[in-house]
Design a protein around this motif. Structure first.
Motif, PDB file in Angstrom:
ATOM      1  N   THR A   6      -2.320 -12.271   6.648  1.00  0.00           N
ATOM      2  CA  THR A   6      -3.111 -11.574   5.559  1.00  0.00           C
ATOM      3  C   THR A   6      -3.240 -12.557   4.454  1.00  0.00           C
ATOM      4  O   THR A   6      -3.535 -12.122   3.454  1.00  0.00           O
ATOM      5  N   ARG A   7      -2.830 -13.821   4.549  1.00  0.00           N
ATOM      6  CA  ARG A   7      -2.532 -14.724   3.301  1.00  0.00           C
ATOM      7  C   ARG A   7      -4.027 -14.762   2.602  1.00  0.00           C
ATOM      8  O   ARG A   7      -3.976 -14.756   1.284  1.00  0.00           O
ATOM      9  N   LEU A   8      -4.922 -14.850   3.374  1.00  0.00           N
ATOM     10  CA  LEU A   8      -6.314 -15.158   2.710  1.00  0.00           C
ATOM     11  C   LEU A   8      -6.733 -13.887   1.906  1.00  0.00           C
ATOM     12  O   LEU A   8      -7.826 -13.752   1.203  1.00  0.00           O
ATOM     13  N   ARG A   9      -6.181 -12.669   2.132  1.00  0.00           N
ATOM     14  CA  ARG A   9      -6.538 -11.466   1.865  1.00  0.00           C
ATOM     15  C   ARG A   9      -5.444 -10.882   0.702  1.00  0.00           C
ATOM     16  O   ARG A   9      -5.621  -9.541   0.383  1.00  0.00           O
ATOM     17  N   THR A  10      -4.554 -11.694   0.398  1.00  0.00           N
ATOM     18  CA  THR A  10      -3.422 -11.097  -0.273  1.00  0.00           C
ATOM     19  C   THR A  10      -3.704 -10.362  -1.809  1.00  0.00           C
ATOM     20  O   THR A  10      -3.426  -9.379  -2.129  1.00  0.00           O
ATOM     21  N   GLN A  11      -4.857 -11.102  -2.232  1.00  0.00           N
ATOM     22  CA  GLN A  11      -5.165 -10.820  -3.552  1.00  0.00           C
ATOM     23  C   GLN A  11      -5.712  -9.213  -3.447  1.00  0.00           C
ATOM     24  O   GLN A  11      -5.359  -8.380  -4.511  1.00  0.00           O
ATOM     25  N   SER A  12      -6.292  -9.253  -2.583  1.00  0.00           N
ATOM     26  CA  SER A  12      -7.410  -8.090  -2.470  1.00  0.00           C
ATOM     27  C   SER A  12      -6.244  -6.889  -2.145  1.00  0.00           C
ATOM     28  O   SER A  12      -6.526  -5.506  -2.296  1.00  0.00           O
ATOM     29  N   ILE A  13      -5.447  -7.165  -1.175  1.00  0.00           N
ATOM     30  CA  ILE A  13      -4.529  -6.210  -0.633  1.00  0.00           C
ATOM     31  C   ILE A  13      -3.488  -5.713  -1.828  1.00  0.00           C
ATOM     32  O   ILE A  13      -3.302  -4.504  -1.920  1.00  0.00           O
ATOM     33  N   MET A  14      -3.527  -6.689  -2.756  1.00  0.00           N
ATOM     34  CA  MET A  14      -2.421  -6.126  -3.863  1.00  0.00           C
ATOM     35  C   MET A  14      -3.195  -5.184  -4.785  1.00  0.00           C
ATOM     36  O   MET A  14      -2.528  -4.384  -5.491  1.00  0.00           O
ATOM     37  N   SER A  15      -4.316  -5.338  -4.819  1.00  0.00           N
ATOM     38  CA  SER A  15      -5.218  -4.375  -5.770  1.00  0.00           C
ATOM     39  C   SER A  15      -5.218  -3.075  -4.951  1.00  0.00           C
ATOM     40  O   SER A  15      -5.221  -2.146  -5.929  1.00  0.00           O
ATOM     41  N   PHE A  16      -5.035  -3.050  -3.707  1.00  0.00           N
ATOM     42  CA  PHE A  16      -4.981  -1.681  -3.101  1.00  0.00           C
ATOM     43  C   PHE A  16      -3.703  -1.202  -3.285  1.00  0.00           C
ATOM     44  O   PHE A  16      -3.400   0.059  -3.819  1.00  0.00           O
ATOM     45  N   VAL A  17      -2.840  -1.936  -3.373  1.00  0.00           N
ATOM     46  CA  VAL A  17      -1.246  -1.626  -3.294  1.00  0.00           C
ATOM     47  C   VAL A  17      -1.134  -1.135  -4.755  1.00  0.00           C
ATOM     48  O   VAL A  17      -0.318  -0.165  -4.943  1.00  0.00           O
ATOM     49  N   ASP A  18      -1.804  -1.575  -5.737  1.00  0.00           N
ATOM     50  CA  ASP A  18      -1.720  -1.210  -7.204  1.00  0.00           C
ATOM     51  C   ASP A  18      -2.303   0.189  -7.264  1.00  0.00           C
ATOM     52  O   ASP A  18      -1.666   0.948  -8.311  1.00  0.00           O
ATOM     53  N   ARG A  19      -2.841   0.742  -6.455  1.00  0.00           N
ATOM     54  CA  ARG A  19      -3.683   2.049  -6.461  1.00  0.00           C
ATOM     55  C   ARG A  19      -2.724   2.990  -5.804  1.00  0.00           C
ATOM     56  O   ARG A  19      -3.305   4.142  -5.676  1.00  0.00           O
ATOM     57  N   LEU A  20      -1.638   2.535  -5.028  1.00  0.00           N
ATOM     58  CA  LEU A  20      -1.107   3.458  -4.292  1.00  0.00           C
ATOM     59  C   LEU A  20       0.243   4.048  -4.920  1.00  0.00           C
ATOM     60  O   LEU A  20       0.921   3.308  -5.480  1.00  0.00           O
TER      61      LEU A  20
ATOM     62  N   LEU B 208       4.161   8.242  -2.460  1.00  0.00           N
ATOM     63  CA  LEU B 208       3.899   9.151  -1.423  1.00  0.00           C
ATOM     64  C   LEU B 208       2.721   8.506  -0.686  1.00  0.00           C
ATOM     65  O   LEU B 208       2.614   8.640   0.627  1.00  0.00           O
ATOM     66  N   ASP B 209       1.711   8.007  -1.227  1.00  0.00           N
ATOM     67  CA  ASP B 209       0.767   7.597  -0.659  1.00  0.00           C
ATOM     68  C   ASP B 209       1.341   6.180   0.514  1.00  0.00           C
ATOM     69  O   ASP B 209       0.785   6.476   1.682  1.00  0.00           O
ATOM     70  N   ALA B 210       2.124   5.523   0.042  1.00  0.00           N
ATOM     71  CA  ALA B 210       2.466   4.554   0.929  1.00  0.00           C
ATOM     72  C   ALA B 210       3.466   4.871   2.028  1.00  0.00           C
ATOM     73  O   ALA B 210       3.314   4.506   3.142  1.00  0.00           O
ATOM     74  N   PHE B 211       4.290   6.087   1.681  1.00  0.00           N
ATOM     75  CA  PHE B 211       5.041   6.691   2.752  1.00  0.00           C
ATOM     76  C   PHE B 211       4.151   7.177   3.842  1.00  0.00           C
ATOM     77  O   PHE B 211       4.249   7.030   5.156  1.00  0.00           O
ATOM     78  N   ILE B 212       2.852   7.751   3.657  1.00  0.00           N
ATOM     79  CA  ILE B 212       1.941   8.440   4.314  1.00  0.00           C
ATOM     80  C   ILE B 212       1.437   7.568   5.452  1.00  0.00           C
ATOM     81  O   ILE B 212       1.216   7.626   6.353  1.00  0.00           O
ATOM     82  N   LEU B 213       1.132   6.227   4.740  1.00  0.00           N
ATOM     83  CA  LEU B 213       0.472   5.094   5.680  1.00  0.00           C
ATOM     84  C   LEU B 213       1.586   4.749   6.472  1.00  0.00           C
ATOM     85  O   LEU B 213       1.179   4.770   7.687  1.00  0.00           O
ATOM     86  N   VAL B 214       2.647   4.864   6.340  1.00  0.00           N
ATOM     87  CA  VAL B 214       3.715   4.581   7.327  1.00  0.00           C
ATOM     88  C   VAL B 214       3.575   5.483   8.329  1.00  0.00           C
ATOM     89  O   VAL B 214       4.010   5.400   9.651  1.00  0.00           O
ATOM     90  N   SER B 215       3.702   6.542   8.129  1.00  0.00           N
ATOM     91  CA  SER B 215       3.761   7.978   8.729  1.00  0.00           C
ATOM     92  C   SER B 215       2.855   7.892  10.231  1.00  0.00           C
ATOM     93  O   SER B 215       3.054   8.876  11.074  1.00  0.00           O
ATOM     94  N   TYR B 216       1.883   7.328   9.879  1.00  0.00           N
ATOM     95  CA  TYR B 216       0.664   7.205  11.043  1.00  0.00           C
ATOM     96  C   TYR B 216       1.020   6.339  12.194  1.00  0.00           C
ATOM     97  O   TYR B 216       0.246   6.432  13.079  1.00  0.00           O
ATOM     98  N   GLY B 217       2.320   6.109  11.991  1.00  0.00           N
ATOM     99  CA  GLY B 217       2.740   5.211  13.255  1.00  0.00           C
ATOM    100  C   GLY B 217       2.967   3.588  13.384  1.00  0.00           C
ATOM    101  O   GLY B 217       2.864   3.023  12.379  1.00  0.00           O
TER     102      GLY B 217
END
Length: 264
Positions: free
Chosen positions: A119-133, A136-145
Motif C-alpha cells: 500500500t505504499r503508493l496509497r499511504t498518503q491517501s490512507i493516512m487521510s482516512f485514518v485521520d478521520r477515524l 471506536l471506528d478503527a476497532f469496528i473495522l477490525v471486528s469484521y474479521g
C-alpha cells in the motif's frame, strides 16, 4: 556578527511574545472557555505537541525493533519518500488527543516499512482516512474479521454489534454502547470503509437521516480492509497460512500480545 544575530533573535522573540499576549487577550473574551483557551495556547499547547510527537517516535521505534529484521525494507526507510510520510504522520500525531490515535499513525508507517508492503503508493491517501477515524471506528473495522479473507457480513445491526462485542470480550475491553457502534458504521459507510445495505421497508430504499432507526446489513469494504491492515501493528494478525479448518475468529487470528495497543 554573533551579537547582531542574538539581537535579531531577541527582537523576534519580543514580537512573538507580544503576538501571544494579543492572542491571549482575544481568547479571554470568549465566554466560558476563554480562560482555559488562553492558558492552553500560552502555556500548554507547545508542550503537548512535543509530548505527542515523542510518543509517536517511541512507538514507531518499538514496532520496528520488534519486527524480524528480514521483514524490514531498510533501504526504503532511508528514502526521502518515507521521510516525508513519516513527517506527515508526526504532524497528524501532534494533533491527536488520544494515545491510541497516535499509535495508529505510527502503525501506518511501520507497516510501510515491511518488504512486502502493498500500500505504499496509497499511504498518503490512507493516512487521510485514518485521520478521520475515531478510536471506536478503527476497532469496528477490525471486528469484521480476518483481513486476509473476505469481510464477514453482518446481516443485521444486532449482528454487527455482536462482531464488536465478540472482539471486545476476547481482548477484555469494555463493550461500547450499541447506538455508538451503529452510528460509527453509518459514518464509515459515508467514507467508503464499510458498506451498508438498507433493508427496504414500506417501499423506502434510500438512505436517509433516520437510517439509524432502520435495519441494515453491513460489511467492511476493500478500502476499509486496506485501512484496517495498516492501522493495526505489524504482526497483529497471526499468519494467514493457518489451515481453514483451524481458523477461528478472533481467537486464532488476533495476537493477544497487542491487547494494550488496541483502539479504545
Amino acid at each position: 556578527m554573533d551579537r547582531e544575530i542574538v539581537s535579531k533573535s531577541g527582537k523576534e522573540k519580543g514580537l512573538s511574545d507580544k503576538a501571544l499576549l494579543s492572542i491571549q487577550a482575544s481568547l479571554n473574551l470568549i465566554p466560558y472557555a476563554g480562560g482555559f483557551l488562553a492558558t492552553y495556547f500560552g502555556e500548554i499547547r507547545d508542550k503537548r505537541i512535543i509530548e505527542r510527537m515523542n510518543k509517536y517516535f517511541a512507538y514507531f521505534a518499538k514496532r520496528i525493533n520488534e519486527l524480524d529484521e528480514k521483514k524490514i525494507d531498510q533501504a526504503y526507510l532511508e528514502t526521502e519518500e518515507f521521510a516525508e510520510l513519516f513527517a506527515q504522520g508526526a504532524e497528524q500525531a501532534a494533533r491527536s488527543t488520544t494515545e491510541k490515535r497516535i499509535k495508529r499513525f505510527a502503525n501506518v508507517l511501520a507497516n510501510q516499512a515491511l518488504i512486502d508492503s502493498k500500500t505504499r503508493l496509497r499511504t498518503q491517501s490512507i493516512m487521510s482516512f485514518v485521520d478521520r477515524l475515531s478510536d471506536l471506528d478503527a476497532f469496528i473495522l477490525v471486528s469484521y474479521g480476518n483481513p486476509h479473507e473476505e469481510s464477514m457480513r453482518a446481516n443485521t445491526k444486532e449482528e454487527a454489534y455482536t462482531f464488536v462485542k465478540k472482539l471486545a470480550d476476547y481482548l477484555s475491553i469494555i463493550v461500547p454502547a450499541k447506538e455508538d457502534v451503529i452510528e460509527a458504521i453509518i459514518y464509515m459507510d459515508n467514507l467508503g470503509l464499510t458498506w451498508i445495505n438498507e433493508k427496504a421497508s414500506d417501499g423506502e430504499t434510500e438512505k436517509g437521516d433516520l437510517l439509524i432507526l432502520k435495519e441494515f446489513s453491513s460489511f467492511r469494504t476493500p478500502l476499509g480492509n486496506e485501512v484496517m491492515k495498516v492501522v493495526t501493528p505489524p504482526d497483529f494478525f497471526i499468519s494467514p497460512a493457518i489451515d481453514k479448518a483451524e481458523k477461528v475468529w478472533p481467537e486464532k487470528v488476533v495476537d493477544l500480545k497487542f491487547k494494550d495497543d488496541l483502539f479504545f
